[in-house]
Design a protein around this motif. Structure first.
Motif, PDB file in Angstrom:
ATOM      1  N   ILE A 245      44.093  48.549  47.049  1.00 31.35           N
ATOM      2  CA  ILE A 245      42.950  48.465  46.159  1.00 31.35           C
ATOM      3  C   ILE A 245      41.717  49.029  46.857  1.00 31.35           C
ATOM      4  CG2 ILE A 245      41.390  46.866  44.967  1.00 31.35           C
ATOM      5  CD1 ILE A 245      43.869  45.150  44.322  1.00 31.35           C
ATOM      6  N   ALA A 246      41.516  48.646  48.117  1.00 24.59           N
ATOM      7  CA  ALA A 246      40.348  49.137  48.856  1.00 24.59           C
ATOM      8  C   ALA A 246      40.396  50.660  48.979  1.00 24.59           C
ATOM      9  CB  ALA A 246      40.274  48.485  50.226  1.00 24.59           C
ATOM     10  N   ASN A 247      41.575  51.216  49.236  1.00 21.78           N
ATOM     11  CA  ASN A 247      41.698  52.675  49.341  1.00 21.78           C
ATOM     12  C   ASN A 247      41.436  53.361  48.010  1.00 21.78           C
ATOM     13  OD1 ASN A 247      42.268  52.704  52.068  1.00 21.78           O
ATOM     14  ND2 ASN A 247      44.480  52.625  51.775  1.00 21.78           N
ATOM     15  N   ALA A 248      41.846  52.741  46.924  1.00 26.97           N
ATOM     16  CA  ALA A 248      41.642  53.336  45.600  1.00 26.97           C
ATOM     17  C   ALA A 248      40.165  53.385  45.227  1.00 26.97           C
ATOM     18  CB  ALA A 248      42.428  52.559  44.542  1.00 26.97           C
ATOM     19  N   LEU A 249      39.338  52.523  45.837  1.00 26.91           N
ATOM     20  CA  LEU A 249      37.911  52.487  45.523  1.00 26.91           C
ATOM     21  C   LEU A 249      37.067  53.267  46.529  1.00 26.91           C
ATOM     22  CD1 LEU A 249      37.603  48.798  44.377  1.00 26.91           C
ATOM     23  CD2 LEU A 249      37.218  50.817  42.971  1.00 26.91           C
ATOM     24  N   LYS A 250      37.712  53.960  47.459  1.00 22.96           N
ATOM     25  CA  LYS A 250      36.972  54.761  48.433  1.00 22.96           C
ATOM     26  C   LYS A 250      36.177  55.815  47.691  1.00 22.96           C
ATOM     27  CE  LYS A 250      39.122  53.920  52.700  1.00 22.96           C
ATOM     28  NZ  LYS A 250      38.276  52.923  53.245  1.00 22.96           N
ATOM     29  N   PRO A 251      35.018  56.171  48.130  1.00 25.11           N
ATOM     30  CA  PRO A 251      34.397  55.931  49.430  1.00 25.11           C
ATOM     31  C   PRO A 251      33.589  54.639  49.518  1.00 25.11           C
ATOM     32  CG  PRO A 251      33.069  57.486  48.227  1.00 25.11           C
ATOM     33  CD  PRO A 251      34.265  57.162  47.365  1.00 25.11           C
ATOM     34  N   ALA A 252      33.609  53.782  48.506  1.00 25.17           N
ATOM     35  CA  ALA A 252      32.877  52.517  48.584  1.00 25.17           C
ATOM     36  C   ALA A 252      33.445  51.665  49.713  1.00 25.17           C
ATOM     37  CB  ALA A 252      32.981  51.766  47.266  1.00 25.17           C
ATOM     38  N   GLU A 253      32.567  50.977  50.417  1.00 22.73           N
ATOM     39  CA  GLU A 253      32.981  50.071  51.484  1.00 22.73           C
ATOM     40  C   GLU A 253      33.243  48.698  50.882  1.00 22.73           C
ATOM     41  OE1 GLU A 253      30.082  50.125  54.618  1.00 22.73           O
ATOM     42  OE2 GLU A 253      29.950  52.307  54.537  1.00 22.73           O
ATOM     43  N   ILE A 254      34.471  48.220  50.998  1.00 23.90           N
ATOM     44  CA  ILE A 254      34.902  46.960  50.403  1.00 23.90           C
ATOM     45  C   ILE A 254      34.803  45.856  51.446  1.00 23.90           C
ATOM     46  CG2 ILE A 254      36.824  45.787  49.251  1.00 23.90           C
ATOM     47  CD1 ILE A 254      35.617  48.333  47.792  1.00 23.90           C
ATOM     48  N   ASP A 255      34.152  44.741  51.089  1.00 21.37           N
ATOM     49  CA  ASP A 255      34.051  43.603  52.003  1.00 21.37           C
ATOM     50  C   ASP A 255      35.321  42.766  51.984  1.00 21.37           C
ATOM     51  OD1 ASP A 255      31.522  44.396  52.692  1.00 21.37           O
ATOM     52  OD2 ASP A 255      30.485  42.776  51.643  1.00 21.37           O
ATOM     53  N   ASP A 256      35.861  42.507  50.781  1.00 19.43           N
ATOM     54  CA  ASP A 256      37.021  41.632  50.667  1.00 19.43           C
ATOM     55  C   ASP A 256      37.688  41.856  49.318  1.00 19.43           C
ATOM     56  OD1 ASP A 256      38.851  39.709  51.446  1.00 19.43           O
ATOM     57  OD2 ASP A 256      37.535  38.000  51.030  1.00 19.43           O
ATOM     58  N   VAL A 257      38.967  41.503  49.243  1.00 21.50           N
ATOM     59  CA  VAL A 257      39.719  41.553  47.994  1.00 21.50           C
ATOM     60  C   VAL A 257      40.456  40.229  47.852  1.00 21.50           C
ATOM     61  CG1 VAL A 257      41.549  42.701  46.689  1.00 21.50           C
ATOM     62  CG2 VAL A 257      40.043  44.058  48.141  1.00 21.50           C
ATOM     63  N   SER A 258      40.312  39.590  46.700  1.00 24.30           N
ATOM     64  CA  SER A 258      41.009  38.347  46.395  1.00 24.30           C
ATOM     65  C   SER A 258      41.960  38.629  45.238  1.00 24.30           C
ATOM     66  CB  SER A 258      39.989  37.269  46.006  1.00 24.30           C
ATOM     67  OG  SER A 258      40.644  36.103  45.572  1.00 24.30           O
ATOM     68  N   LEU A 259      43.245  38.365  45.443  1.00 21.92           N
ATOM     69  CA  LEU A 259      44.243  38.644  44.416  1.00 21.92           C
ATOM     70  C   LEU A 259      44.656  37.374  43.688  1.00 21.92           C
ATOM     71  CD1 LEU A 259      46.557  41.093  46.384  1.00 21.92           C
ATOM     72  CD2 LEU A 259      44.729  41.662  44.790  1.00 21.92           C
ATOM     73  N   CYS A 260      44.783  37.465  42.392  1.00 21.68           N
ATOM     74  CA  CYS A 260      45.302  36.373  41.574  1.00 21.68           C
ATOM     75  C   CYS A 260      46.548  36.897  40.875  1.00 21.68           C
ATOM     76  CB  CYS A 260      44.271  35.901  40.554  1.00 21.68           C
ATOM     77  SG  CYS A 260      44.891  34.547  39.538  1.00 21.68           S
ATOM     78  N   PHE A 261      47.701  36.543  41.405  1.00 23.14           N
ATOM     79  CA  PHE A 261      48.966  37.025  40.855  1.00 23.14           C
ATOM     80  C   PHE A 261      49.208  36.461  39.454  1.00 23.14           C
ATOM     81  CE2 PHE A 261      49.450  37.779  45.343  1.00 23.14           C
ATOM     82  CZ  PHE A 261      50.079  39.004  45.384  1.00 23.14           C
ATOM     83  N   GLU A 262      48.729  35.243  39.204  1.00 23.87           N
ATOM     84  CA  GLU A 262      48.927  34.628  37.897  1.00 23.87           C
ATOM     85  C   GLU A 262      48.227  35.408  36.794  1.00 23.87           C
ATOM     86  OE1 GLU A 262      48.322  32.917  40.679  1.00 23.87           O
ATOM     87  OE2 GLU A 262      50.208  31.821  40.790  1.00 23.87           O
ATOM     88  N   LEU A 263      47.080  36.004  37.119  1.00 19.19           N
ATOM     89  CA  LEU A 263      46.317  36.771  36.135  1.00 19.19           C
ATOM     90  C   LEU A 263      46.496  38.276  36.287  1.00 19.19           C
ATOM     91  CD1 LEU A 263      42.947  34.763  36.221  1.00 19.19           C
ATOM     92  CD2 LEU A 263      44.779  34.621  34.523  1.00 19.19           C
ATOM     93  N   GLY A 264      47.173  38.691  37.356  1.00 20.18           N
ATOM     94  CA  GLY A 264      47.329  40.122  37.607  1.00 20.18           C
ATOM     95  C   GLY A 264      45.990  40.794  37.872  1.00 20.18           C
ATOM     96  N   ARG A 265      45.110  40.061  38.565  1.00 21.35           N
ATOM     97  CA  ARG A 265      43.755  40.535  38.767  1.00 21.35           C
ATOM     98  C   ARG A 265      43.368  40.507  40.235  1.00 21.35           C
ATOM     99  NH1 ARG A 265      40.416  36.493  37.252  1.00 21.35           N
ATOM    100  NH2 ARG A 265      40.454  35.998  39.438  1.00 21.35           N
ATOM    101  N   GLY A 266      42.667  41.543  40.638  1.00 20.30           N
ATOM    102  CA  GLY A 266      42.078  41.592  41.956  1.00 20.30           C
ATOM    103  C   GLY A 266      40.573  41.505  41.833  1.00 20.30           C
ATOM    104  N   THR A 267      39.962  40.633  42.617  1.00 21.45           N
ATOM    105  CA  THR A 267      38.505  40.535  42.660  1.00 21.45           C
ATOM    106  C   THR A 267      38.060  41.221  43.933  1.00 21.45           C
ATOM    107  OG1 THR A 267      38.546  38.442  41.465  1.00 21.45           O
ATOM    108  CG2 THR A 267      36.533  38.961  42.682  1.00 21.45           C
ATOM    109  N   VAL A 268      37.257  42.259  43.774  1.00 23.13           N
ATOM    110  CA  VAL A 268      36.803  43.078  44.890  1.00 23.13           C
ATOM    111  C   VAL A 268      35.349  42.719  45.165  1.00 23.13           C
ATOM    112  CG1 VAL A 268      36.476  45.437  45.714  1.00 23.13           C
ATOM    113  CG2 VAL A 268      38.362  44.913  44.147  1.00 23.13           C
TER     114      VAL A 268
END
Length: 188
Positions: A1-24
């Motif tokens: 996910i962080a690579n897909a959002l490059k060149p933005a610098e990502i601090d953290d990614v939180s994944l919720c498998f139940e919702l199929g969602r990543g919080t960046v």
């Protein structure tokens, strides 16, 4: 996910498998870069990764967690361990609790059916309040944006017809669209 959002610098990614969602989580100065023009970057990243993505600043992330904790803590039967496990599961807002439903709360957090129903009801009520508050804030920002265009930056953030006050409207927050009480969403 962080690579897909490059060149933005990502601090953290939180994944919720139940919702199929990543919080960046990205710093304020990286927000517009991560979202892209009209959400193009986050939508492309969502398509590339197969995850629905939310882009939040650290302040928005912390506020969401704080609202969830303040809503959940007074409920009899909710333990500190349950709150910790919610965070580990990527359930970071009252909207998430309402969305996952009772099965996840019963299976993953070992809540009783009664407690899970009570938690969902209370989080649902709080989610409505938060959504209404955010709607009012968006309307106020729209009003401020209109006044900025009409009167220039010297009048931004001041009540109409009065002096004083500072703007709480940042450039990124003016352009960003929020969905369901969260940051910008990218959908697969």
């Amino acid at each position: 996910i962080a690579n897909a959002l490059k060149p933005a610098e990502i601090d953290d990614v939180s994944l919720c498998f139940e919702l199929g969602r990543g919080t960046v989580i990205v710093r304020e100065d990286q927000l517009s870069l991560a979202i892209g023009r009209r959400g193009q970057n986050v939508r492309l990243a969502a398509r590339l990764t197969g995850w629905d993505l939310d882009i939040l600043t650290p302040a928005e992330f912390a506020s969401s967690l704080e609202t969830l904790e303040q809503t959940m803590r007074p409920i009899d039967g909710v333990t500190e361990e349950m709150l910790d496990r919610m965070g580990a599961l990527g359930l970071i807002s009252v909207f998430d609790i309402e969305e996952v439903g009772p099965e996840v709360l019963i299976e993953e957090l070992e809540m009783s059916e009664e407690l899970s129903a009570k938690v969902i009801e209370i989080c649902g009520e709080r989610a409505k309040e938060v959504a209404e508050q955010q709607q009012r804030e968006r309307a106020r920002r729209g009003h401020d944006r209109d006044r900025l265009a009409r009167d220039g930056p010297a009048h931004l953030g001041r009540p109409a017809g009065r002096g004083g006050g500072e703007s709480s409207v940042g450039a990124a927050s003016v352009r960003r669209k929020s969905g369901r009480g969260r940051g910008h969403r990218g959908r697969r």
